[in-house]
Design an enzyme around this catalytic site. Structure first.
Site, mmCIF file in Angstrom:
data_model
loop_
_atom_site.group_PDB
_atom_site.id
_atom_site.type_symbol
_atom_site.label_atom_id
_atom_site.label_comp_id
_atom_site.label_asym_id
_atom_site.label_seq_id
_atom_site.Cartn_x
_atom_site.Cartn_y
_atom_site.Cartn_z
ATOM 1 N N ARG A 90 0.786 -1.233 0.000
ATOM 2 C CA ARG A 90 0.000 0.000 0.000
ATOM 3 C C ARG A 90 0.811 1.273 0.000
ATOM 4 N NH1 ARG A 90 -3.219 -2.695 4.807
ATOM 5 N NH2 ARG A 90 -1.206 -3.752 4.865
ATOM 6 N N ARG A 206 8.911 -10.480 -1.009
ATOM 7 C CA ARG A 206 8.755 -11.000 -2.377
ATOM 8 C C ARG A 206 10.017 -11.589 -2.980
ATOM 9 N NH1 ARG A 206 3.314 -11.522 -2.486
ATOM 10 N NH2 ARG A 206 2.322 -9.618 -1.756
HETATM 11 C C1 LIG Z 1 4.290 -15.716 0.269
HETATM 12 C C2 LIG Z 1 3.076 -14.832 0.414
HETATM 13 C C3 LIG Z 1 1.803 -15.358 0.369
HETATM 14 C C4 LIG Z 1 0.685 -14.535 0.488
HETATM 15 N N1 LIG Z 1 -0.575 -15.107 0.458
HETATM 16 C C5 LIG Z 1 -1.666 -14.315 0.587
HETATM 17 C C6 LIG Z 1 -3.000 -14.841 0.551
HETATM 18 O O1 LIG Z 1 -3.189 -16.032 0.391
HETATM 19 N N2 LIG Z 1 -4.049 -14.002 0.662
HETATM 20 C C7 LIG Z 1 -3.880 -12.649 0.865
HETATM 21 O O2 LIG Z 1 -4.865 -11.931 0.998
HETATM 22 N N3 LIG Z 1 -2.654 -12.112 0.884
HETATM 23 C C8 LIG Z 1 -1.554 -12.901 0.755
HETATM 24 N N4 LIG Z 1 -0.310 -12.324 0.772
HETATM 25 C C9 LIG Z 1 -0.201 -10.880 0.888
HETATM 26 C C10 LIG Z 1 0.164 -10.425 2.313
HETATM 27 O O3 LIG Z 1 -0.735 -10.924 3.257
HETATM 28 C C11 LIG Z 1 0.208 -8.898 2.396
HETATM 29 O O4 LIG Z 1 -1.084 -8.360 2.226
HETATM 30 C C12 LIG Z 1 1.070 -8.256 1.359
HETATM 31 O O5 LIG Z 1 2.303 -8.918 1.289
HETATM 32 C C13 LIG Z 1 1.306 -6.778 1.712
HETATM 33 O O6 LIG Z 1 2.271 -6.703 2.749
HETATM 34 P P1 LIG Z 1 2.030 -5.943 4.131
HETATM 35 O O7 LIG Z 1 0.873 -6.521 4.870
HETATM 36 O O8 LIG Z 1 3.333 -5.934 4.857
HETATM 37 O O9 LIG Z 1 1.566 -4.479 3.741
HETATM 38 P P2 LIG Z 1 2.200 -3.231 2.936
HETATM 39 O O10 LIG Z 1 1.066 -2.600 2.234
HETATM 40 O O11 LIG Z 1 3.403 -3.642 2.149
HETATM 41 O O12 LIG Z 1 2.582 -2.273 4.106
HETATM 42 C C14 LIG Z 1 3.831 -2.317 4.772
HETATM 43 C C15 LIG Z 1 3.607 -2.233 6.260
HETATM 44 O O13 LIG Z 1 2.953 -1.016 6.587
HETATM 45 C C16 LIG Z 1 2.068 -1.252 7.689
HETATM 46 N N5 LIG Z 1 0.682 -0.978 7.244
HETATM 47 C C17 LIG Z 1 0.269 -0.730 5.971
HETATM 48 N N6 LIG Z 1 -1.054 -0.481 5.945
HETATM 49 C C18 LIG Z 1 -1.487 -0.588 7.218
HETATM 50 C C19 LIG Z 1 -2.753 -0.460 7.837
HETATM 51 N N7 LIG Z 1 -3.858 -0.174 7.152
HETATM 52 N N8 LIG Z 1 -2.835 -0.627 9.159
HETATM 53 C C20 LIG Z 1 -1.739 -0.920 9.910
HETATM 54 N N9 LIG Z 1 -0.497 -1.084 9.382
HETATM 55 C C21 LIG Z 1 -0.375 -0.922 8.065
HETATM 56 C C22 LIG Z 1 2.251 -2.708 8.114
HETATM 57 O O14 LIG Z 1 3.241 -2.746 9.123
HETATM 58 C C23 LIG Z 1 2.767 -3.357 6.857
HETATM 59 O O15 LIG Z 1 3.569 -4.530 7.085
HETATM 60 C C24 LIG Z 1 0.838 -13.131 0.647
HETATM 61 C C25 LIG Z 1 2.130 -12.592 0.660
HETATM 62 C C26 LIG Z 1 3.242 -13.406 0.545
HETATM 63 C C27 LIG Z 1 4.621 -12.790 0.572
#
Ligand SMILES: Cc1cc2nc3c(=O)[nH]c(=O)nc-3n(C[C@H](O)[C@H](O)[C@H](O)COP(=O)(O)OP(=O)(O)OC[C@H]3O[C@@H](n4cnc5c(N)ncnc54)[C@H](O)[C@@H]3O)c2cc1C
Length: 250
Positions: A90, A206
């Site tokens: 995001r 990733r």
């Molecule tokens: C191997 C793998 C498998 C996956 N499988 C699935 C799946 O089956 N289904 C699925 O839905 N997703 C899946 N995902 C996606 C995963 O769950 C995350 O949604 C995605 O990687 C984004 O990363 P993030 O949550 O760290 O958020 P990012 O958007 O990258 O944000 C980075 C960080 O900012 C903070 N942050 C951002 N927005 C908010 C908020 N609104 N509130 C609080 N803190 C926030 C958090 O600390 C977050 O870690 C997968 C990811 C991987 C790597």
């Protein structure tokens, strides 16, 4: 796929160092030459000092200053499946090639040009999650036939999708509706901008071994380009931090 940098913050590592030193400077950082800003940092040359400070920041999890610098990447020819994964991050900004404004109505692309090539067609036992063979088929079918069977199913399915898409366009259906029949492997071009902190977080998730092969491949290319742009930061990341345990927070 092709990945390249469109634009990036100039003098990125100087900017990160200035931002980090600002916190400890009793005078205004904007008035000081870089050599003065780095005066108290250990090192014989300005490059040594940059390395000392940046490595210290990264070792101690002080990632905030890396948010001041960002990079815009252009990615060509990846699947819409990769797009769905990448856009979950995001804090990145995206522009995605539109299927409303760009239709394949003049010329239906050849199968193979329009969709990504997948390892599941080329290797009998590709790495991937949740493989669920029909055991009888696996035991009784020669490897060569397994690969040609898979190729046939994939090709036929793609051809059918693209032909249906074209037929719907010819019948006056708008591209934004006709696209519903196109496969998730359909290629797309993406432009995204991300700051260096978030790029490290995206790479944590990733470039990891359990990540899906296509987004992992793209992330590896992005990291190589990032190292050209910021050799100290991403050189350190690639050597010392990559492949850490998946971190749910940066
Ligand atoms: C191997 C793998 C498998 C996956 N499988 C699935 C799946 O089956 N289904 C699925 O839905 N997703 C899946 N995902 C996606 C995963 O769950 C995350 O949604 C995605 O990687 C984004 O990363 P993030 O949550 O760290 O958020 P990012 O958007 O990258 O944000 C980075 C960080 O900012 C903070 N942050 C951002 N927005 C908010 C908020 N609104 N509130 C609080 N803190 C926030 C958090 O600390 C977050 O870690 C997968 C990811 C991987 C790597």
């Amino acid at each position: 796929m092709k990945v390249e940098i469109l634009e990036a913050t100039p003098n990125p590592e100087e900017t990160v160092c200035k931002a980090a030193r600002n916190d400890y400077s009793d005078t205004y950082i904007g008035d000081k030459p870089f050599e003065k800003v780095m005066g108290e940092i250990e090192g014989n040359t300005i490059q040594d000092k940059k390395e000392t400070l940046i490595h210290h920041l990264l070792e101690h999890g002080h990632f905030g200053p890396a948010e001041h610098i960002s990079c815009t990447f252009a990615v060509k020819g990846v699947s819409r499946s990769l797009m769905a994964q990448l856009t979950r991050h995001r804090h990145a900004t995206f522009d995605i090639q539109s299927m409303r404004y760009v239709s394949f109505d003049d010329e239906i692309p050849e199968v193979g040009e329009a969709v990504v090539e997948i390892p599941g067609l080329k290797e009998v036992n590709p790495t991937g999650r949740n493989v669920n063979w029909d055991e009888e088929y696996k035991q009784t079918t020669p490897e060569e036939k397994i690969l040609s069977d898979r190729e046939k199913v994939y090709q036929e399915s793609i051809e059918e999708s693209f032909n249906s898409y074209k037929e719907l366009l010819d019948m006056g259906v708008p591209p934004e509706d006709a696209r519903m029949v196109l496969p998730i492997g359909t290629k797309v071009n993406i432009v995204f901008t991300v700051n260096a902190r978030m790029l490290m977080h995206i790479a944590d998730m990733r470039a990891a071994a359990d990540s899906q092969w296509e987004i992992r491949e793209m992330t590896e290319e992005v990291l190589e380009l990032a190292e050209d742009w910021c050799p100290t930061i991403f050189g350190y990341y690639n050597e010392e931090m990559k492949n850490r345990k998946n971190r749910l927070a940066p």
